[in-house]
Design an enzyme around this catalytic site. Structure first.
Site, PDB file in Angstrom:
ATOM      1  N   ASP A   1       0.856  -1.187   0.000  1.00 52.63           N
ATOM      2  CA  ASP A   1       0.000   0.000   0.000  1.00 52.63           C
ATOM      3  C   ASP A   1       0.890   1.235   0.000  1.00 52.63           C
ATOM      4  O   ASP A   1       1.990   1.222   0.580  1.00 52.63           O
ATOM      5  CB  ASP A   1      -0.911   0.015   1.227  1.00 52.63           C
ATOM      6  CG  ASP A   1      -2.035  -1.011   1.133  1.00 52.63           C
ATOM      7  OD1 ASP A   1      -2.366  -1.425   0.009  1.00 52.63           O
ATOM      8  OD2 ASP A   1      -2.567  -1.407   2.189  1.00 52.63           O
TER       9      ASP A   1
ATOM     10  N   ASP B   1      -7.049  -1.396  -4.515  1.00 53.08           N
ATOM     11  CA  ASP B   1      -8.134  -1.081  -3.574  1.00 53.08           C
ATOM     12  C   ASP B   1      -9.075  -0.036  -4.167  1.00 53.08           C
ATOM     13  O   ASP B   1     -10.301  -0.160  -4.083  1.00 53.08           O
ATOM     14  CB  ASP B   1      -7.560  -0.543  -2.258  1.00 53.08           C
ATOM     15  CG  ASP B   1      -6.710  -1.551  -1.523  1.00 53.08           C
ATOM     16  OD1 ASP B   1      -6.938  -2.764  -1.691  1.00 53.08           O
ATOM     17  OD2 ASP B   1      -5.802  -1.122  -0.782  1.00 53.08           O
TER      18      ASP B   1
END
Length: 202
Positions: A149, A168
């Site tokens: 991330d 995401d």
């Protein structure tokens, strides 16, 4: 008709004239929708893989990088949970959930003829596959890999919003688009209105 007696075929002709005209709506090409779905999925996966590669190569052991005056920061982190760092500590569950999602999308695609629905499902599928690749091939091991991330909104270190990646974001955008299509009555077969379950397969 002669003296009140219908001649051969005259009754059928009258009935045909009185019957309301019906029109057949041509089925939308299923191949087009499936192609759009596949294209959206592949594009999301490629962008996700490329951005993660660059982030790992450039930002490992690097301070967060401010972008657009602090609108977001590039801040590398490893996530053992689901999207937005939810469910940490249960990493092995998420690949199984992803497989269920893939199967469900495959089932939905049987009647897919709507391009907007194809985009929505392609975004969801691409996002799911992007993070599944991390689960399978990144440390600490198979089915337990931590997802890369790197997008932190409005501040570094996830101060205001959990850090996420483009997979995401794609998955969430696909879900939102699917909900909007459902709310406005856009069916997966390309028609409008609620699906009553009475239409046959094209």
């Amino acid at each position: 008709m002669i003296n009140g007696v219908s001649g051969p075929g005259e009754g059928a002709a009258v009935a045909d004239e009185e019957a309301p005209a019906t029109t057949v709506t041509p089925a939308r090409p299923r191949g087009l929708a499936l192609g759009v779905l596949a294209g959206a999925m592949i594009l999301v996966v490629l962008i996700d893989v490329l951005t993660k590669y660059l982030v790992v190569a450039k930002l490992t052991d690097h301070a967060p990088v401010k972008v657009l005056g602090g609108f977001f920061y590039l801040d590398l982190t490893r996530n053992s949970g689901a999207a937005f760092s939810l469910g940490t500590g249960h990493t092995w569950v998420f690949p199984l959930v992803t497989l269920v999602v893939l199967g469900f999308i495959g089932w939905l695609a049987r009647r897919l003829r709507s391009v907007p629905w194809a985009i929505a499902l392609g975004l969801v599928l691409g996002g799911a596959l992007g993070n599944l690749g991390d689960r399978l091939f990144r440390a600490p091991g198979f089915l337990e890999g931590h997802v890369v991330d790197f997008v932190s909104l409005f501040g570094p270190n996830g101060e205001h919003w959990p850090i996420f990646n483009l997979a995401d974001a794609s998955l969430c955008c696909g879900v939102v688009l699917a909900v909007l299509l459902e709310v406005f009555g856009r069916r997966r077969d390309g028609g409008h209105g609620r699906d009553t379950g009475q239409r046959g397969e094209h």
